[in-house]
Enzyme design. Sequence first.
Site, PDB file in Angstrom:
ATOM      1  N   PHE A 124       1.906  -3.267   4.563  1.00 37.88           N
ATOM      2  CA  PHE A 124       2.370  -4.591   4.941  1.00 37.88           C
ATOM      3  C   PHE A 124       3.841  -4.733   4.516  1.00 37.88           C
ATOM      4  O   PHE A 124       4.246  -4.234   3.469  1.00 37.88           O
ATOM      5  CB  PHE A 124       1.551  -5.668   4.237  1.00 37.88           C
ATOM      6  N   CYS A 150       0.802  -1.225   0.000  1.00 43.98           N
ATOM      7  CA  CYS A 150       0.000   0.000   0.000  1.00 43.98           C
ATOM      8  C   CYS A 150       0.833   1.273   0.000  1.00 43.98           C
ATOM      9  O   CYS A 150       0.279   2.375   0.017  1.00 43.98           O
ATOM     10  CB  CYS A 150      -0.944  -0.007   1.196  1.00 43.98           C
ATOM     11  N   LYS A 196      -9.668   7.726   2.511  1.00 46.03           N
ATOM     12  CA  LYS A 196     -10.083   6.344   2.226  1.00 46.03           C
ATOM     13  C   LYS A 196     -11.524   6.098   2.640  1.00 46.03           C
ATOM     14  O   LYS A 196     -12.167   5.161   2.156  1.00 46.03           O
ATOM     15  CB  LYS A 196      -9.152   5.358   2.925  1.00 46.03           C
ATOM     16  N   GLU A 252      -1.136   4.912  13.893  1.00 46.81           N
ATOM     17  CA  GLU A 252      -0.811   6.111  13.120  1.00 46.81           C
ATOM     18  C   GLU A 252      -0.965   7.371  13.966  1.00 46.81           C
ATOM     19  O   GLU A 252      -0.164   8.312  13.849  1.00 46.81           O
ATOM     20  CB  GLU A 252      -1.680   6.200  11.872  1.00 46.81           C
TER      21      GLU A 252
END
Length: 429
Positions: A417, A189, A353, A332
């Site tokens: 990831f 990502c 998102k 985050e």
Amino acid sequence: GVVITEDCGRCGCSHQGTACRKIGQLMTRSRVVITGLGGICSIGRTADEIWANMKAGYDGSADLPIERRDLKVNMVYPLIDRMDDDGIDPRRKVAMGEFSRLSVIAARQAMAQAGLSAGDYDDLRAGAIIGTGIYGADAVDESYRDILERGKKRAHILTVPRAMPGAPAGQVSIDLGLRGPVFGVTSACTSGNHAIISAADQIRLGRADVMLAGGTDTPITYGILKAWEALRVLARSKCRPFSGNRDGLLLGDGAAVAVIESYEHAKARGATILAEILGSGLSGDASDIVTPTVEGPAQAIRNCLADAGLSGDAIDYVNAHGTGTQANDKTETKAIRMALGAAADAVSVSSTKSMHGHCLGGSSAIEMIACIGALREGIVPPTINFEEDDPDCDLDVTPNDAREREVRVAISNAFAFGGTNAVLAFGKV
């Protein structure tokens, strides 16, 4: 390289050469700017339409548009319009996976906005770097169906060029006649941000004057959705980043591409400059293949600020990675606080998102549109679907409604990831 013989003013050392031994950074480098944007996803057919719908808080989620079979996922973020009449030569399109086609659409839009066409630049000094988190999954799924369901003896002859992760960069290069640096980037990502950073580096290193860079992915296919179901991170209905009742992410199809130029090249041709790439920061968690750390993302943000020569209180807007999972959003939040310190209380944060979904390798490229729109118009797009506070996510996440404020510097977070982190800083010109 320019020979540096005096104190560089940043690390306190005297040295000779093109780079400082302590900070490992070129002391003089070209300014890099963005002059064109293109995109297509669940909330728009162009970058301008995507930005307009971001400001409006438009939710691009919809019912699953493919055969359900045994899929448990209910909602995804499909393209707002597949744009079959895309102007791409059908003879060329037959060799394109859907993620490559979307890249070409976005790249053409970006070039048009930048006012560039063949002959306006040296094609040997123009290239393309496109990131993808997976591959052309539609081509692979179709091959499995041909062989296992339809009884065919072989896959389609063009399955490999349709599916290979480097195909979007190659197809953009072929479509636009770019003969400079051309390659794909894949880092889950973070791929979009890594591609944009790599393209800026090509210009700063003197290898190119113009680069097309961005990200793309089309994960709304049976195989990819089944794989993500197995991870147990997909939301049951809405994507609710930073909300206390968040329960996961939702996947989306999408791509975005920018025209990136040296400042000198853009000014010489009288281009409209949309934003400047002030700096970037990279890091690795070196911890777990799927579970994020706080330290890795925080270090990427700190590295970005150092690269751009910015302090934490210079940041006005953070476009968060903000996936909507319990682990990502609280991690985050801690990383932003760790990197920005007390300045984190004054910064506006949002996860777009919540509107366009997680487009994997395409996400951070689409989120670049949000950052540049915020810089140009002084509007922070919202985090929609926010329903309840979470004490572990205590930043100003711009819940549900866009907000007006001056935005001089915006940073875009991408954490993936594999523990691969990439952060970009964009500035108003």
